[in-house]
Motif scaffolding. Structure first.
Motif, PDB file in Angstrom:
ATOM      1  N   LEU A 284       0.829  -1.206   0.000  1.00 24.38           N
ATOM      2  CA  LEU A 284       0.000   0.000   0.000  1.00 24.38           C
ATOM      3  C   LEU A 284       0.867   1.261   0.000  1.00 24.38           C
ATOM      4  O   LEU A 284       0.593   2.222  -0.728  1.00 24.38           O
ATOM      5  CB  LEU A 284      -0.951   0.002   1.192  1.00 24.38           C
ATOM      6  N   GLN A 285       1.935   1.240   0.777  1.00 22.77           N
ATOM      7  CA  GLN A 285       2.815   2.406   0.803  1.00 22.77           C
ATOM      8  C   GLN A 285       3.526   2.608  -0.526  1.00 22.77           C
ATOM      9  O   GLN A 285       3.738   3.746  -0.968  1.00 22.77           O
ATOM     10  CB  GLN A 285       3.832   2.257   1.933  1.00 22.77           C
ATOM     11  N   GLU A 286       3.896   1.510  -1.180  1.00 21.34           N
ATOM     12  CA  GLU A 286       4.511   1.597  -2.503  1.00 21.34           C
ATOM     13  C   GLU A 286       3.528   2.198  -3.502  1.00 21.34           C
ATOM     14  O   GLU A 286       3.888   3.016  -4.357  1.00 21.34           O
ATOM     15  CB  GLU A 286       4.962   0.199  -2.941  1.00 21.34           C
ATOM     16  N   THR A 287       2.268   1.822  -3.386  1.00 17.92           N
ATOM     17  CA  THR A 287       1.222   2.396  -4.229  1.00 17.92           C
ATOM     18  C   THR A 287       1.097   3.899  -3.993  1.00 17.92           C
ATOM     19  O   THR A 287       1.015   4.691  -4.940  1.00 17.92           O
ATOM     20  CB  THR A 287      -0.121   1.712  -3.933  1.00 17.92           C
ATOM     21  N   LEU A 288       1.077   4.298  -2.729  1.00 19.42           N
ATOM     22  CA  LEU A 288       0.970   5.717  -2.403  1.00 19.42           C
ATOM     23  C   LEU A 288       2.185   6.488  -2.921  1.00 19.42           C
ATOM     24  O   LEU A 288       2.051   7.622  -3.397  1.00 19.42           O
ATOM     25  CB  LEU A 288       0.840   5.888  -0.884  1.00 19.42           C
ATOM     26  N   ARG A 289       3.348   5.886  -2.850  1.00 21.61           N
ATOM     27  CA  ARG A 289       4.560   6.526  -3.376  1.00 21.61           C
ATOM     28  C   ARG A 289       4.402   6.841  -4.854  1.00 21.61           C
ATOM     29  O   ARG A 289       4.827   7.910  -5.326  1.00 21.61           O
ATOM     30  CB  ARG A 289       5.758   5.594  -3.164  1.00 21.61           C
ATOM     31  N   ALA A 324       3.812  12.804  -6.653  1.00 13.58           N
ATOM     32  CA  ALA A 324       4.016  11.483  -7.243  1.00 13.58           C
ATOM     33  C   ALA A 324       5.330  11.419  -8.023  1.00 13.58           C
ATOM     34  O   ALA A 324       6.010  10.390  -8.020  1.00 13.58           O
ATOM     35  CB  ALA A 324       2.841  11.106  -8.138  1.00 13.58           C
ATOM     36  N   ARG A 325       5.705  12.497  -8.687  1.00 13.99           N
ATOM     37  CA  ARG A 325       7.010  12.520  -9.358  1.00 13.99           C
ATOM     38  C   ARG A 325       8.129  12.390  -8.327  1.00 13.99           C
ATOM     39  O   ARG A 325       9.111  11.667  -8.543  1.00 13.99           O
ATOM     40  CB  ARG A 325       7.188  13.808 -10.146  1.00 13.99           C
ATOM     41  N   ALA A 326       7.983  13.095  -7.210  1.00 14.31           N
ATOM     42  CA  ALA A 326       8.993  13.006  -6.152  1.00 14.31           C
ATOM     43  C   ALA A 326       9.081  11.587  -5.608  1.00 14.31           C
ATOM     44  O   ALA A 326      10.162  11.121  -5.233  1.00 14.31           O
ATOM     45  CB  ALA A 326       8.665  13.980  -5.023  1.00 14.31           C
ATOM     46  N   GLY A 327       7.939  10.903  -5.577  1.00 19.32           N
ATOM     47  CA  GLY A 327       7.931   9.519  -5.142  1.00 19.32           C
ATOM     48  C   GLY A 327       8.664   8.595  -6.093  1.00 19.32           C
ATOM     49  O   GLY A 327       8.981   7.456  -5.734  1.00 19.32           O
ATOM     50  N   ILE A 346      14.379   0.886   1.186  1.00 20.69           N
ATOM     51  CA  ILE A 346      14.159   2.325   1.341  1.00 20.69           C
ATOM     52  C   ILE A 346      15.316   2.935   2.130  1.00 20.69           C
ATOM     53  O   ILE A 346      15.706   2.411   3.187  1.00 20.69           O
ATOM     54  CB  ILE A 346      12.832   2.601   2.077  1.00 20.69           C
ATOM     55  N   PRO A 347      15.895   4.044   1.654  1.00 21.39           N
ATOM     56  CA  PRO A 347      17.000   4.676   2.390  1.00 21.39           C
ATOM     57  C   PRO A 347      16.569   5.108   3.791  1.00 21.39           C
ATOM     58  O   PRO A 347      15.405   5.458   4.019  1.00 21.39           O
ATOM     59  CB  PRO A 347      17.346   5.900   1.527  1.00 21.39           C
ATOM     60  N   GLU A 348      17.488   5.103   4.703  1.00 21.39           N
ATOM     61  CA  GLU A 348      17.199   5.525   6.073  1.00 21.39           C
ATOM     62  C   GLU A 348      16.749   6.991   6.090  1.00 21.39           C
ATOM     63  O   GLU A 348      17.301   7.833   5.392  1.00 21.39           O
ATOM     64  CB  GLU A 348      18.452   5.361   6.941  1.00 21.39           C
ATOM     65  N   GLY A 349      15.704   7.262   6.878  1.00 23.69           N
ATOM     66  CA  GLY A 349      15.196   8.620   7.001  1.00 23.69           C
ATOM     67  C   GLY A 349      14.162   8.988   5.960  1.00 23.69           C
ATOM     68  O   GLY A 349      13.639  10.107   5.971  1.00 23.69           O
ATOM     69  N   ILE A 350      13.856   8.056   5.058  1.00 21.43           N
ATOM     70  CA  ILE A 350      12.858   8.293   4.003  1.00 21.43           C
ATOM     71  C   ILE A 350      11.636   7.423   4.277  1.00 21.43           C
ATOM     72  O   ILE A 350      11.767   6.238   4.597  1.00 21.43           O
ATOM     73  CB  ILE A 350      13.425   7.953   2.608  1.00 21.43           C
ATOM     74  N   ASN A 351      10.449   8.005   4.155  1.00 16.50           N
ATOM     75  CA  ASN A 351       9.240   7.226   4.320  1.00 16.50           C
ATOM     76  C   ASN A 351       8.988   6.377   3.080  1.00 16.50           C
ATOM     77  O   ASN A 351       9.169   6.844   1.951  1.00 16.50           O
ATOM     78  CB  ASN A 351       8.029   8.139   4.544  1.00 16.50           C
ATOM     79  N   ARG A 352       8.560   5.138   3.295  1.00 15.11           N
ATOM     80  CA  ARG A 352       8.284   4.236   2.179  1.00 15.11           C
ATOM     81  C   ARG A 352       7.240   4.826   1.240  1.00 15.11           C
ATOM     82  O   ARG A 352       7.267   4.593   0.025  1.00 15.11           O
ATOM     83  CB  ARG A 352       7.828   2.879   2.719  1.00 15.11           C
ATOM     84  N   TYR A 353       6.311   5.602   1.772  1.00 17.67           N
ATOM     85  CA  TYR A 353       5.250   6.194   0.947  1.00 17.67           C
ATOM     86  C   TYR A 353       5.661   7.534   0.341  1.00 17.67           C
ATOM     87  O   TYR A 353       4.837   8.235  -0.245  1.00 17.67           O
ATOM     88  CB  TYR A 353       3.972   6.357   1.768  1.00 17.67           C
ATOM     89  N   GLY A 354       6.926   7.896   0.462  1.00 14.45           N
ATOM     90  CA  GLY A 354       7.382   9.167  -0.099  1.00 14.45           C
ATOM     91  C   GLY A 354       6.748  10.343   0.617  1.00 14.45           C
ATOM     92  O   GLY A 354       6.787  10.426   1.842  1.00 14.45           O
ATOM     93  N   PHE A 357       1.528  11.688   2.077  1.00 16.02           N
ATOM     94  CA  PHE A 357       0.720  12.364   3.096  1.00 16.02           C
ATOM     95  C   PHE A 357       1.214  13.793   3.324  1.00 16.02           C
ATOM     96  O   PHE A 357       0.881  14.405   4.339  1.00 16.02           O
ATOM     97  CB  PHE A 357       0.762  11.578   4.404  1.00 16.02           C
ATOM     98  N   ALA A 358       2.016  14.299   2.358  1.00 12.30           N
ATOM     99  CA  ALA A 358       2.664  15.609   2.487  1.00 12.30           C
ATOM    100  C   ALA A 358       3.579  15.598   3.708  1.00 12.30           C
ATOM    101  O   ALA A 358       3.975  14.535   4.206  1.00 12.30           O
ATOM    102  CB  ALA A 358       1.647  16.738   2.539  1.00 12.30           C
ATOM    103  N   THR A 359       3.927  16.761   4.208  1.00 12.92           N
ATOM    104  CA  THR A 359       4.779  16.868   5.387  1.00 12.92           C
ATOM    105  C   THR A 359       4.644  18.282   5.916  1.00 12.92           C
ATOM    106  O   THR A 359       4.027  19.140   5.290  1.00 12.92           O
ATOM    107  CB  THR A 359       6.246  16.542   5.045  1.00 12.92           C
ATOM    108  N   GLY A 360       5.194  18.525   7.096  1.00 12.79           N
ATOM    109  CA  GLY A 360       5.069  19.848   7.685  1.00 12.79           C
ATOM    110  C   GLY A 360       3.741  20.029   8.384  1.00 12.79           C
ATOM    111  O   GLY A 360       3.037  19.058   8.677  1.00 12.79           O
TER     112      GLY A 360
END
Length: 432
Positions: A284-289, A324-327, A346-354, A357-360
């Motif tokens: 599911l997280q890969e899909t969201l990415r 989605a491009r960033a993902g 997935i690199p350390e410190g990166i969310n699997r879903y990219g 869910f936005a951020t901040g």
């Protein structure tokens, strides 16, 4: 990362900045120099027109996503109560999963070979409509007729809120306005009056506070924050919740099913992994990415000058955040970043879903509802697991249908919004 040259033609002193690198986007979205803005979101800022103004007034201006500063912090703290751990368990066990059994049982049609046909789009939408009704506090959906009437509002209102992204914007906007009228008059207003009547009963001692469910309309009825004294703010807050808990949730589930069907066709030995909740969560997280937020970009307005890495942003610039491009950033997710792979490292410190869910400060309120507090117990995950336990596969005789997004030559922007998703269930055993 580019500026829109049409925005610099002399009509307007500001630029449109497009950002698609994950590290840059993450810094920009967390910066105090950028804010949400209804006119930017509705494509009514650099190139204002009548449709953009309608979109702002009817769907966006004043909702949580567009609130700022102290007003946003107060509302966010209040609404966080709706996603506390005990609430998440309640939603999953008492609302969403029972709705899966009920609606699948009602809508699946048995075939001569013992399999069942179903349009996943309609059923998933109904399931999340029940969830939306509970979390918002909508009354009048106890009957199939009431639910059908509410369902008729869901996709048009999603389109109205996101009209700037669709090719046939005028048609999408008009359909959204009609659905908004039905939603407000037949559901929002009567439900708000019901919430107010409960307050009167509590005041009279005829109802205890524990008997009043926690939902958005209760908060609006009590004017728990001063913004809710404005009727239109309450309406647009409910619309935002309605879209977030129906449209985006339904698309997330269908897109995960879409990708996993393909994955299991290529990796049949992995089908047994549907019992592994970490695998389901990764899928599911890969899909969201790859696809979230199910439109090509989010928007922000620069309220101050800010330079992030090599990107220069001036106060007044419009920012298009291509989530989605960033993902699919190959510098972060590898050379196969355009491919679906639930086993991706997935690199350390990166969310699997990219940045799905936005951020901040404006990170999506529904993150924990989707994934669960532990990342492996969310309602959406359990629903996906149940569908594959039922032997879901594509219907070979019927095609999926999607809404037409604005044309883009970039394949990364071709994010489907499923209107119809016909499938076959091989092992469904709970049909009423």
């Amino acid at each position: 990362m580019a500026s829109d040259p049409s925005a610099q033609s002399g009509q307007c002193p500001f630029s449109r900045i497009e950002i698609e690198k994950l590290d840059v986007l993450q810094k920009v979205l967390r910066s105090k120099a950028v804010e949400e803005d209804a006119n930017v979101s509705a494509d009514n800022y650099l190139h204002p027109d009548e449709l953009g103004a309608i979109n702002v007034k009817a769907f966006q201006e004043g909702n949580l996503a567009m609130s700022k500063g102290d007003a946003h912090r107060k509302r966010r703290r209040l609404l966080n109560q709706l996603v506390r751990p005990e609430q998440l368990v309640h939603y999953r066990e008492e609302i969403i999963l029972p709705a899966v059994q009920r609606w699948m049982g009602r809508k699946a049609e048995e075939n001569a070979d013992g399999t069942f046909s179903i349009d996943l789009a309609g059923v998933v939408e109904l399931i999340f409509l029940e969830f939306a009704a509970k979390i918002i506090g909508i009354q009048g959906v106890e009957s199939e007729e009431g639910m059908a009437r509410l369902r008729g509002c869901a996709l048009p209102i999603f389109g109205g809120l996101s009209a700037a992204h669709f090719e046939n914007r005028e048609e999408v906007t008009n359909a959204g306005l009609e659905a908004r009228k039905v939603f407000v008059e037949e559901f929002y207003k009567p439900s708000l009056e019901f919430a107010k009547s409960q307050l009167v009963q509590v005041e009279a001692g005829d109802l205890s506070e524990d008997e009043v469910p926690l939902n958005l309309l209760h908060m609006i009825a009590t004017e728990a924050v001063e913004d809710y004294a404005d009727e239109e703010t309450g309406v647009k807050e409910a619309i935002l919740f309605f879209v977030a808990t129906t449209g985006t949730s339904a698309q997330a589930v269908m897109s995960t099913v879409d990708y996993l069907i393909g994955w299991f066709e290529e990796h049949p030995e992995d089908r047994q992994r549907i019992e592994d909740m970490e695998f389901v969560s990764n899928a599911l997280q890969e899909t969201l990415r790859l696809r979230a937020p199910f439109v090509p970009y989010l928007t922000r307005l620069a309220v101050d000058d800010v330079d992030v890495d090599e990107v220069e942003i001036k106060a007044g610039d419009e920012i298009h955040a291509y989530i989605a491009r960033a993902g699919r950033d190959s510098d972060v997710f590898g050379g196969d970043s355009n491919q679906f792979n639930p086993d991706r490292t997935i690199p350390e410190g990166i969310n699997r879903y990219g940045l799905a869910f936005a951020t901040g400060p404006h990170q999506c309120l529904g993150l924990r509802t989707v994934l669960g507090n532990d990342g492996k117990s969310g309602s959406h995950l359990r629903m996906v697991q149940g569908l594959f336990r039922a032997g879901i596969r594509r219907d070979p005789d019927r095609q999926v249908q999607t809404l037409p997004l604005k044309h883009s030559d970039d394949p990364r922007d071709q994010i489907p919004t499923f209107v119809s998703f016909p499938v076959i269930l091989d092992n469904w055993s709970n049909v009423a």
